[in-house]
Design an enzyme around this catalytic site. Sequence first.
Site, mmCIF file in Angstrom:
data_model
loop_
_atom_site.group_PDB
_atom_site.id
_atom_site.type_symbol
_atom_site.label_atom_id
_atom_site.label_comp_id
_atom_site.label_asym_id
_atom_site.label_seq_id
_atom_site.Cartn_x
_atom_site.Cartn_y
_atom_site.Cartn_z
ATOM 1 N N ASP A 180 14.384 -13.838 -4.313
ATOM 2 C CA ASP A 180 14.547 -13.489 -2.899
ATOM 3 C C ASP A 180 15.879 -14.015 -2.387
ATOM 4 O O ASP A 180 16.436 -14.961 -2.948
ATOM 5 C CB ASP A 180 13.427 -14.118 -2.054
ATOM 6 C CG ASP A 180 12.065 -13.572 -2.429
ATOM 7 O OD1 ASP A 180 11.988 -12.477 -2.997
ATOM 8 O OD2 ASP A 180 11.073 -14.282 -2.146
HETATM 9 N N1 URA Z 1 8.460 -15.883 -5.875
HETATM 10 C C1 URA Z 1 8.891 -15.765 -4.605
HETATM 11 O O1 URA Z 1 8.105 -15.796 -3.669
HETATM 12 N N2 URA Z 1 10.197 -15.598 -4.393
HETATM 13 C C2 URA Z 1 11.117 -15.569 -5.383
HETATM 14 O O2 URA Z 1 12.320 -15.432 -5.125
HETATM 15 C C3 URA Z 1 10.651 -15.705 -6.695
HETATM 16 C C4 URA Z 1 9.326 -15.859 -6.916
#
Ligand code: URA
Length: 260
Positions: free
Chosen positions: A102
């Site tokens: 993310d």
């Molecule tokens: N899980 C999440 O919630 N975000 C990420 O970036 C990776 C795994």
Amino acid sequence: MRLDKFLAEASVGTRKIVRAYVKEGKVTVNDQVAAEPSMEIDPNADTIKYLGKEVVHTGKVYYMFHKPARCITARKDAKSKTVLDYFDLVNTNGLFPVGRLDKDTEGLLFLTNDGHFNHQLMCPEKHVEKKYFFLAFGTLDSKDKKQLETGICIGEDESLTKPAKIEVVKEGMYHEMKDEMDIGECINKKKNLYEQSVVSGYLTISEGRKHQVKRMLRAVGCYVVYLKRVSIGGVMLDESLKKGQYRVVTEKEIQKLLEK
Ligand code: URA
């Protein structure tokens, strides 16, 4: 070797993109316009050119990148910096990120031009473990931990998550741990945070669903405010890499990642 494979491995573009280049007549083999992406070429004897420039076969490349927050895991973005913007390489055409993090998640991300490597790490059947460090508002009791470990519902039409590993590092009140928690604007939106419970720890998963760690912790009442991927397939993020820096993945690390 197939022409499209050669071009992709030489970082001219992904397989799909280089096929299109060939169809558009942008590629020559020994000064003859190549007709088919599948044509066989000899990388040692033939001269391959893209838009008139000789293509040098760089082979497969693998990088370990320490992704900072506010950076998008994509090749291009109209508004934000992408992971490729941190690479000062001459040619990043064929390079792509393995999986995604993310925008606000930091930590370990591999980039490569090797589709097979990508498949080995991403394919759900391979169950490659990804370990994340988190800081969250909330508490985790033994029932919550059991649920995370055995499988939990994170979406209406989704199957339960696969078994995960949870390790709590620290539990306390926000005011005791606030120095470790850079929660930025969040503090303005929610009142009374000072007296709220917070928890930090590691969650290790072997799937890659969207926002999976945040959603799993949310399902047990924890609100993640910081997330960092610390390892993939047992290969740790090199802590000597500052945020935004990268290095070549070692042969030993590649072997470990492809072990399964
Ligand atoms: N899980 C999440 O919630 N975000 C990420 O970036 C990776 C795994």
